[in-house]
Write a protein that holds these residues in place. Sequence first.
Motif, mmCIF file in Angstrom:
data_model
loop_
_atom_site.group_PDB
_atom_site.id
_atom_site.type_symbol
_atom_site.label_atom_id
_atom_site.label_comp_id
_atom_site.label_asym_id
_atom_site.label_seq_id
_atom_site.Cartn_x
_atom_site.Cartn_y
_atom_site.Cartn_z
ATOM 1 N N ALA A 9 0.832 -1.213 0.000
ATOM 2 C CA ALA A 9 0.000 0.000 0.000
ATOM 3 C C ALA A 9 0.865 1.261 0.000
ATOM 4 O O ALA A 9 0.550 2.240 -0.682
ATOM 5 C CB ALA A 9 -0.944 -0.007 1.198
ATOM 6 N N MET A 10 1.966 1.241 0.746
ATOM 7 C CA MET A 10 2.864 2.394 0.785
ATOM 8 C C MET A 10 3.574 2.573 -0.561
ATOM 9 O O MET A 10 3.710 3.697 -1.050
ATOM 10 C CB MET A 10 3.891 2.230 1.908
ATOM 11 N N ILE A 11 4.005 1.470 -1.166
ATOM 12 C CA ILE A 11 4.646 1.539 -2.491
ATOM 13 C C ILE A 11 3.656 2.120 -3.499
ATOM 14 O O ILE A 11 3.996 2.995 -4.295
ATOM 15 C CB ILE A 11 5.122 0.140 -2.953
ATOM 16 N N GLU A 12 2.410 1.659 -3.446
ATOM 17 C CA GLU A 12 1.387 2.172 -4.367
ATOM 18 C C GLU A 12 1.160 3.660 -4.144
ATOM 19 O O GLU A 12 1.040 4.433 -5.102
ATOM 20 C CB GLU A 12 0.080 1.408 -4.206
ATOM 21 N N GLU A 17 1.850 9.184 -6.115
ATOM 22 C CA GLU A 17 2.431 10.524 -5.990
ATOM 23 C C GLU A 17 3.314 10.835 -7.196
ATOM 24 O O GLU A 17 3.284 11.954 -7.725
ATOM 25 C CB GLU A 17 3.245 10.634 -4.697
ATOM 26 N N ALA A 18 4.096 9.851 -7.628
ATOM 27 C CA ALA A 18 4.950 10.043 -8.801
ATOM 28 C C ALA A 18 4.103 10.299 -10.043
ATOM 29 O O ALA A 18 4.396 11.199 -10.834
ATOM 30 C CB ALA A 18 5.858 8.825 -9.008
ATOM 31 N N LEU A 19 3.036 9.527 -10.218
ATOM 32 C CA LEU A 19 2.137 9.730 -11.366
ATOM 33 C C LEU A 19 1.520 11.124 -11.329
ATOM 34 O O LEU A 19 1.365 11.766 -12.366
ATOM 35 C CB LEU A 19 1.027 8.675 -11.372
ATOM 36 N N LEU A 99 14.024 5.723 -1.692
ATOM 37 C CA LEU A 99 12.983 4.845 -2.222
ATOM 38 C C LEU A 99 11.979 5.614 -3.082
ATOM 39 O O LEU A 99 11.563 5.125 -4.136
ATOM 40 C CB LEU A 99 12.268 4.103 -1.094
ATOM 41 N N GLY A 100 11.609 6.810 -2.667
ATOM 42 C CA GLY A 100 10.688 7.616 -3.474
ATOM 43 C C GLY A 100 11.264 7.929 -4.840
ATOM 44 O O GLY A 100 10.567 7.869 -5.855
ATOM 45 N N ASP A 101 12.574 8.242 -4.884
ATOM 46 C CA ASP A 101 13.226 8.520 -6.171
ATOM 47 C C ASP A 101 13.267 7.272 -7.044
ATOM 48 O O ASP A 101 13.062 7.345 -8.259
ATOM 49 C CB ASP A 101 14.650 9.041 -5.951
ATOM 50 N N LEU A 102 13.533 6.127 -6.423
ATOM 51 C CA LEU A 102 13.582 4.873 -7.175
ATOM 52 C C LEU A 102 12.210 4.549 -7.760
ATOM 53 O O LEU A 102 12.089 4.209 -8.944
ATOM 54 C CB LEU A 102 14.069 3.735 -6.269
ATOM 55 N N ILE A 103 11.173 4.666 -6.954
ATOM 56 C CA ILE A 103 9.818 4.378 -7.439
ATOM 57 C C ILE A 103 9.430 5.360 -8.534
ATOM 58 O O ILE A 103 8.862 4.962 -9.558
ATOM 59 C CB ILE A 103 8.816 4.385 -6.270
#
Length: 130
Positions: A9-12, A17-19, A99-103
């Motif tokens: 859920a956190m990854i999604e 947010e990236a989208l 992790l946010g940058d990677l995602i």
Amino acid sequence: MTRQAPDAAMIEAMAREALARIPEPFASYLGDVVLIVDEFADDETLDALGIEDPFGLTGLYHGRPVGEKSTFESGALPDRIHLYRQPLLAEWCETGVDLGDLITHVVIHEVGHHFGLSDDDMHALEDAAG
């Protein structure tokens, strides 16, 4: 202090947010793209891509690029972006990248496939969404 790895859920949420940061004109075409977070790609997907190590795939776009779609198509599955949690977490730990940058990087790359973009175009889109 114990740190827990982010759940699906956190990854999604991070991927959404990236989208949301992707600029126009691209953003207006992404409303119907489904975002799915799985632990790993299934064996069929890995075999089709010739990937032996399930940690070797962090994300995948399923669908037809925007320029190849037809208004006459009906009953087709929606375009999907799959993110694979365990490979993402492994890359995060191995590289030390945020992790946010990677995602964001993986999401932009998969969105790039949605639009049929080149790697250079994807890097420019990633810079714009950063």
